[in-house]
Write an enzyme that holds these catalytic residues in place. Sequence first.
Site: not given
Length: 330
Positions: A60, A129
Site C-alpha cells: 500500500e 478488517h
Amino acid sequence: MAVITYRQALHDTLQQEMRRDDDVFLIGEEIGVFEGSYKITAGLLDEFGEKRVRDTPIAEEGFVGAAVGSAMLGLRPVVELMTINFSLIALDQIVNHAAKIYGMFGGQCNVPMVLRTPGGGGQQLGATHSQNIELYYAFVPGLKVVAPSTPAEARALMLASIRDDDPVLFLENLALYNTKGEVPEVVEPAEIGKAKVTREGTDVTIIGYSRMAMVASKVAERLAEQGVSAEVVDLRSLRPLDRDTVVQSVRKTGCAVIAEDDWLTYGIGAEIAASISDGAFDYLDAPVRRVASAEVPLPYAKPLERAALPSEESLATAVHETLAAVGKRR
C-alpha cells in the site's frame, strides 16, 4: 430513473470518467484480472487495458506513493485500497505527502487523486478488517473526505472527487455495496463539503453519514408511524464539514441525535456535537445524544459483533429517550 446498487453506481462512474478523461487511471490490488475484491472494477481492464487499470503488489505505501507522484505530474489516479484498515500502511504517503504537497510548495503543484476504500463492520471479518477510522483522515487539513450513503450520492460524489484538484478520501461501507436506490440518467457532480437534509421534520434532528445516514432514514420512517417528525441530515462530507446545515436543522427542531459507526470517544459525532453547541446552544431543549459503536475491538462472533455495532434499535431508543426528556414523545 434507474434502480441500481451502490456497487454498480461506483463502477459506472469510474467507467464514465475513464471514457471522458484519458488522464484518469485506476491502481490497486487485484483490480484488474480479478476485477477487484468487490467487483467494482469488473470489465474495466478489458476496456481500458493494463496501462490504465494497474494491478499492484500487496504494498500500500508503494502504490499510494506512486499515485501521489503521478498526480503531481498531471494524471488523476483513483486508488483502490482493499479496506480502510490497510490505509494505515500508507499513512505517511496520505498524511505527509498527498495532503501537504500543495501547501508546502506554495501551490505550485496539485495532487488530484482519489483514495477509494471501504470500512465498517458486520461482515465477520474480525477486528483488524472491520474498523471505521475515517476520523484519522477527516482530522487532516489538505485532505477532503466524503462518505456517500446511497447509489445516487456515490455517483455524484465520485464524479466530484475525480474532478477535484485536491486529494479525496472516498469512504465506502461494506454493508452498502448491495443496497439499491434510484439514480438519475444524468448525474451532476455533487458539491464536496455540503450536507443534505434528506427528510424534513420538526421534533428532532438525526445526523449521520455513510451507513448510519441510511439507518437514520429508516428510523425516521419508523418514528413517523409513531407520530414523531424526525429530520434527517446526511453529512455526505466529513472534510470540509457543513456545520451550517446541521446547526440550522437543530435550531428548528431543538433536539439532536448523532449516529456514527466509529467509536464514541473523539469520534465524528463529538465534532458535530461541539458545532451544535457553538451554533444552536440556546435552541436546544435537551442534551445532544450520540449513538456509536462499542469501544472494543470488534468481535468476530456474529452475536457479539451485532451487539457492538449501532443499529436501528439503538438509534430509535436514543431518539425516544431524548424526546421523552423534553415532553415531545408521542
